[in-house]
Design an enzyme around this catalytic site. Structure first.
Site, PDB file in Angstrom:
ATOM      1  N   GLY A  62     -10.017   0.502   7.531  1.00 23.37           N
ATOM      2  CA  GLY A  62     -10.430   0.930   9.131  1.00 23.37           C
ATOM      3  C   GLY A  62      -9.184   0.639   9.754  1.00 23.37           C
ATOM      4  N   LYS A  63      -8.127   0.324   9.270  1.00 20.19           N
ATOM      5  CA  LYS A  63      -6.766  -0.047  10.191  1.00 20.19           C
ATOM      6  C   LYS A  63      -6.280   1.206  10.906  1.00 20.19           C
ATOM      7  CE  LYS A  63      -3.697   0.706   6.277  1.00 20.19           C
ATOM      8  NZ  LYS A  63      -2.456   0.011   5.543  1.00 20.19           N
TER       9      LYS A  63
ATOM     10  N   LEU B 148      -9.814   3.815   4.683  1.00 24.33           N
ATOM     11  CA  LEU B 148     -11.144   3.211   4.425  1.00 24.33           C
ATOM     12  C   LEU B 148     -10.973   1.637   4.760  1.00 24.33           C
ATOM     13  CD1 LEU B 148     -12.706   5.275   1.468  1.00 24.33           C
ATOM     14  CD2 LEU B 148     -13.659   4.955   3.845  1.00 24.33           C
TER      15      LEU B 148
ATOM     16  N   SER C 142      -6.355   6.079  -5.440  1.00 22.83           N
ATOM     17  CA  SER C 142      -6.725   6.125  -3.808  1.00 22.83           C
ATOM     18  C   SER C 142      -8.249   6.077  -3.573  1.00 22.83           C
ATOM     19  CB  SER C 142      -6.122   7.621  -3.415  1.00 22.83           C
ATOM     20  OG  SER C 142      -5.942   7.351  -1.974  1.00 22.83           O
ATOM     21  N   PRO C 143      -8.647   4.862  -4.178  1.00 23.47           N
ATOM     22  CA  PRO C 143     -10.295   4.679  -3.989  1.00 23.47           C
ATOM     23  C   PRO C 143     -10.473   4.050  -2.423  1.00 23.47           C
ATOM     24  CG  PRO C 143      -8.951   2.712  -5.076  1.00 23.47           C
ATOM     25  CD  PRO C 143      -8.053   3.837  -5.050  1.00 23.47           C
ATOM     26  N   LEU C 144      -9.460   3.811  -1.768  1.00 18.22           N
ATOM     27  CA  LEU C 144      -9.564   3.486  -0.506  1.00 18.22           C
ATOM     28  C   LEU C 144      -9.047   4.661   0.605  1.00 18.22           C
ATOM     29  CD1 LEU C 144      -8.141  -0.274  -0.534  1.00 18.22           C
ATOM     30  CD2 LEU C 144     -10.570   0.435  -0.426  1.00 18.22           C
TER      31      LEU C 144
ATOM     32  N   TYR D 134       7.151   8.462  -9.872  1.00 17.86           N
ATOM     33  CA  TYR D 134       7.235   7.424  -8.796  1.00 17.86           C
ATOM     34  C   TYR D 134       8.889   6.974  -8.590  1.00 17.86           C
ATOM     35  CZ  TYR D 134       2.164   7.195  -9.094  1.00 17.86           C
ATOM     36  OH  TYR D 134       0.651   7.668  -9.261  1.00 17.86           O
TER      37      TYR D 134
END
Length: 357
Positions: free
Chosen positions: A250-251, A248, A241-243, A87
């Site tokens: 919604g943006k 997820l 990356s659970p979203l 990273y």
């Protein structure tokens, strides 16, 4: 339906052991929340249900925002911080190391770092050799300013290095005291099983503790082989990356916000695979569920993942403290069974031979 697959739990729920503790803390602007700590597989290692990812640190997240993220995580009873030598070419670890001890005590954190991808003159190179992994771990410890990490993972498969050699490096990391537990990330099921076998030795009890994989309502591929293998072998799953890479939330339903990852020159390609029609159907279902529950879409997505059997933690790569607080607000949400089932159905991965015979 997913429940018809004999290799996947019919309930998809995570059974909380009697020894799991709930730490309650007040986070500014959130009210009272509980942070559940879960055992990683069948090990003694426990991590907070929500962990903090640092992929954007020292690049999109500066030292002031990073310090606030750490404070908010610990204030909420969280402990898991996930980083990697790759990273920002070590910059994320260096920033994290400058804050541990100065902002939050080292003993309050479960530090997880990864190795196996190193920078060369020709660009990033996969290297899971004994020398590569142990040299990377030593460099990570220096950047993190600590004598050990709690969890050390091989970041990606290396087709040029035998798994036996990779396993020997992981064993050495534990036996030398540089890592308390070891595991892998982004490996297929057969490699998870093979490495678990190579590390299974009653003489030293090193074992394969964890598997870190992408897992969300937009990426359920690990349910075919990796998740059943991890459960059978006693390894816990950390979900990165659970979203769904931010989708997820919604943006991205109508446009690409100028300050989002999809608009970033170095992260746009990371988000793009989920800006598709099939992904939109899942996002719409999450938004509909959130509206009915009077919650935010990211809360629904994280609450769904929290009920998946074998998942120890969701690693949220929040760039800002506001994003982390949004994730923490999901901690008190229990999805009704009918909503969980509807989300299961709309996001169901394709399963066939040999998983279903």
């Amino acid at each position: 339906m997913i429940a018809s697959n004999p290799l996947i739990s019919a309930t998809g729920r995570h059974d909380i052991s009697p020894t799991s503790d709930c730490l309650t803390a007040q986070v500014a602007g959130l009210g009272w929340r509980t942070m559940e700590h879960r055992h990683v597989g069948r090990t003694g290692l426990r991590v907070s249900r929500i962990g903090l990812g640092t992929m954007t640190w020292s690049r999109d997240t500066d030292e002031h925002e990073a310090a606030e993220l750490l404070r908010d995580l610990v204030a909420a009873g969280g402990s898991l911080v996930d980083t990697s030598a790759s990273y920002a070419d070590g910059g994320a670890e260096e920033l994290l190391g400058s804050l541990v001890g100065a902002v939050v005590p080292r003993e309050d954190l479960v530090l997880c770092t990864k190795a196996g991808v190193r920078r060369t003159a020709d660009g990033p190179t996969v290297d899971a050799s004994r020398g590569g992994l142990l040299a990377s771990l030593d460099a990570s410890l220096a950047r993190l300013r600590t004598d050990h990490v709690d969890l050390f993972l091989v970041q990606t498969p290396d087709p040029r290095t035998p798994l036996e050699e990779t396993a020997s490096a992981l064993r050495q990391a534990v036996l030398s005291g540089r890592a308390r537990y070891v595991g892998v990330a982004n490996h297929p099921g057969w490699q998870v099983a093979r490495l678990a076998g190579l590390l299974d030795d009653v003489r030293d009890h090193v074992g394969l503790a964890a598997v870190e994989m992408e897992y969300s309502l937009l990426e359920r591929g690990i349910e075919r082989e990796v998740l059943p293998a991890a459960r059978a072998l006693g390894a816990g799953v950390l979900a990165w990356s659970p979203l769904g890479r931010g989708v997820l939330t919604g943006k991205y339903r109508r446009t690409v916000p100028a300050d989002s990852r999809a608009a970033s020159p170095h992260l746009a390609g990371f988000v793009r695979p989920y800006l598709t029609g099939s992904a939109s159907a899942v996002v719409d279902a999450v938004v509909t569920a959130a509206s009915g529950l009077q919650r935010q879409p990211l809360e629904v997505a994280l609450a769904w993942l929290a009920r998946r059997e074998g998942v120890a933690a969701a690693v949220v790569g929040a760039r800002t403290s506001a994003q982390l607080r949004g994730a923490l607000s999901s901690l008190d949400l229990e999805l009704p069974d009918e909503i969980e089932q509807a989300l299961d159905d709309v996001s169901a991965p394709t399963v066939g031979y040999p998983e279903r015979f």
